[in-house]
Design an enzyme around this catalytic site. Structure first.
Site, PDB file in Angstrom:
ATOM      1  N   ASP A  93      -2.229  23.402  -1.295  1.00 45.20           N
ATOM      2  CA  ASP A  93      -1.157  22.744  -0.558  1.00 45.20           C
ATOM      3  C   ASP A  93      -0.486  21.752  -1.495  1.00 45.20           C
ATOM      4  OD1 ASP A  93      -3.464  20.979  -0.528  1.00 45.20           O
ATOM      5  OD2 ASP A  93      -2.214  19.728   0.758  1.00 45.20           O
ATOM      6  N   GLY A  95      -0.192  18.569  -1.184  1.00 46.42           N
ATOM      7  CA  GLY A  95      -0.791  17.232  -1.191  1.00 46.42           C
ATOM      8  C   GLY A  95      -0.057  16.300  -0.250  1.00 46.42           C
ATOM      9  N   ASP A 267      -4.490  28.894   7.904  1.00 47.09           N
ATOM     10  CA  ASP A 267      -5.543  28.016   7.385  1.00 47.09           C
ATOM     11  C   ASP A 267      -5.880  27.022   8.484  1.00 47.09           C
ATOM     12  OD1 ASP A 267      -3.265  25.872   6.697  1.00 47.09           O
ATOM     13  OD2 ASP A 267      -5.220  24.899   6.465  1.00 47.09           O
TER      14      ASP A 267
END
Ligand SMILES: O=c1[nH]cnc2c(CCNCC3CCCCC3)c3[nH]c(NCc4cccs4)nc3cc12
Length: 373
Positions: A93, A95, A267
């Site tokens: 990802d 962040g 996810d």
């Protein structure tokens, strides 16, 4: 083997899609569930186990890794795949989401996000360019643009501001990512629960001709019906020959209903986090092993499961481990939960391939509603 990043649509069944992403490090069968590998590890699991459960790809956590041990250090040690001994695809990802949800003092403006580490309070600046640089240092196969995800409900003006900022950041991430044939940078559709903003965001990202698209800004407090409505509006605006990733989702029910609306990748921290808190996901529904009613129950979670954690241990023993806060409790329940999620994804993929998605989804949902578990 391929040196390119490609997506192939293999079958459709209504809105549901069966596909395959091919990358140099391996293929991803979609619809896919991506276990969350926070600090380069899926908590309470060996990565060999994660792989044996059928996981084709895991998530790397940019926010945590950039703070500790540091992206440059991971790069010096050969990148995240060598560091964590996971030679298969990794999606990282940007962040940004965790900066907004984990770190203290932070400021967001056109340049990016300035924040203090939740570990040692050190100051960090995360621009779109720095996020892509960090994900590159981790040698990530699929990199996510930096975006601004806002919680719902929110004022339409605020939703529009964050969506338009995220589009400008998508352009900057695309430029910073450049041309890396075997890797991908995914854009993230924003727009909250405002249909016209969702369409505008999707169409603008579409014109950037990216290798994949995430749907963000959902599962942030809105009812499931709102999330599903936004998918029904967003997915038709995305190219059908590119993967679609619904971020942060979700429960088994969320996944079934989102696959039906055209999502390919998921996810969620739920199966792993719930496992550490004594919660078991099974085809009969959720079972909270903390509950005293399990203290004398000799039955396993699911005697027909191929996962030893579900098949070989009594609920009484699992209850004892959880109540005693034994590490093995978290290990066995995480193992069970990921095994269940991956078996659900395999059943979904088979259902789509055989044109039986709707019947399969109905049968699975009835199993959850059975109760008396
Ligand atoms: O628009 C978004 N942009 C970027 N990330 C999002 C995420 C994080 C997805 N998982 C990242 C993982 C990276 C590796 C470590 C673990 C997370 C979301 N998670 C949720 N819901 C679940 C939520 C979880 C917590 C609060 S809401 N909605 C999300 C929306 C966005």
């Amino acid at each position: 083997m391929t040196d390119q990043f490609t997506f192939k649509l293999l079958a459709t069944d209504g809105g549901a899609r069966r596909g395959k992403i091919s990358m140099p490090r391996g293929n991803v069968r979609t619809p896919a569930f991506m276990p969350v590998g926070t600090g380069g590890t899926v908590k309470a699991m060996y990565l060999d186990q994660v792989r044996d459960l059928g996981s084709d790809i895991i998530l790397g956590n940019t926010y945590h890794l950039m703070l500790r041990p540091g992206a440059e250090r991971v790069a010096r040690l050969g990148g995240l795949h060598d560091f964590a001994r996971w030679p298969h695809p990794i999606l990282t990802d940007s962040g940004g989401f965790q900066v907004m949800s984990l770190s203290g003092l932070r400021k967001l403006d056109e340049r990016g996000v300035v924040f203090r580490s939740h570990i040692d309070g050190a100051k960090h600046e995360m621009s779109p360019e720095r996020s892509i640089e960090i994900q590159g240092l981790l040698d990530s196969d699929i990199q996510m643009q930096l975006d601004e995800c806002i919680a719902l409900p929110a004022e339409p003006a605020e939703v529009q501001r964050a969506m338009e900022l995220s589009l400008r950041w998508a352009e900057r991430c695309k430029t910073a990512f450049g041309d890396q044939p075997g890797k991908a940078m995914f854009g993230i559709v924003q727009g909250g629960d405002v249909p016209e903003l969702r369409v505008k965001s999707a169409q603008a990202l579409n014109s950037m001709d990216l290798k994949g698209y995430a749907v963000g800004g959902l599962a942030v407090g809105e009812p499931q019906a709102v999330m599903l409505d936004m998918l029904s509006i967003t997915c038709p605006e995305l190219p059908e020959n590119k993967p679609r990733y619904l971020m942060g989702v979700g429960t088994p029910d969320d996944i079934l209903k989102s696959v039906a609306r055209g999502i390919d990748m998921f996810d969620c921290v739920m199966p792993t986090r719930a496992g550490r808190h004594g919660l078991a996901y099974t085809r009969f529904g959720k079972i909270n092993l903390k509950n005293a009613r399990h203290a004398d129950d000799p039955r396993p979670l699911d005697e027909e499961s191929t996962c030893p954690a579900a098949r070989d241990y009594s609920r009484a023993y699992l209850h004892h481990l959880v109540r005693s806060n034994e590490a093995l409790g978290a290990m066995l329940l995480t193992w069970n939960n990921l095994a269940y999620y991956q078996s659900l994804m395999a059943e979904i993929r088979d259902g789509i391939a055989s044109g039986k998605f709707v019947d399969m989804a109905a049968r699975i949902s009835e199993g959850w509603a059975r109760g008396d578990i």
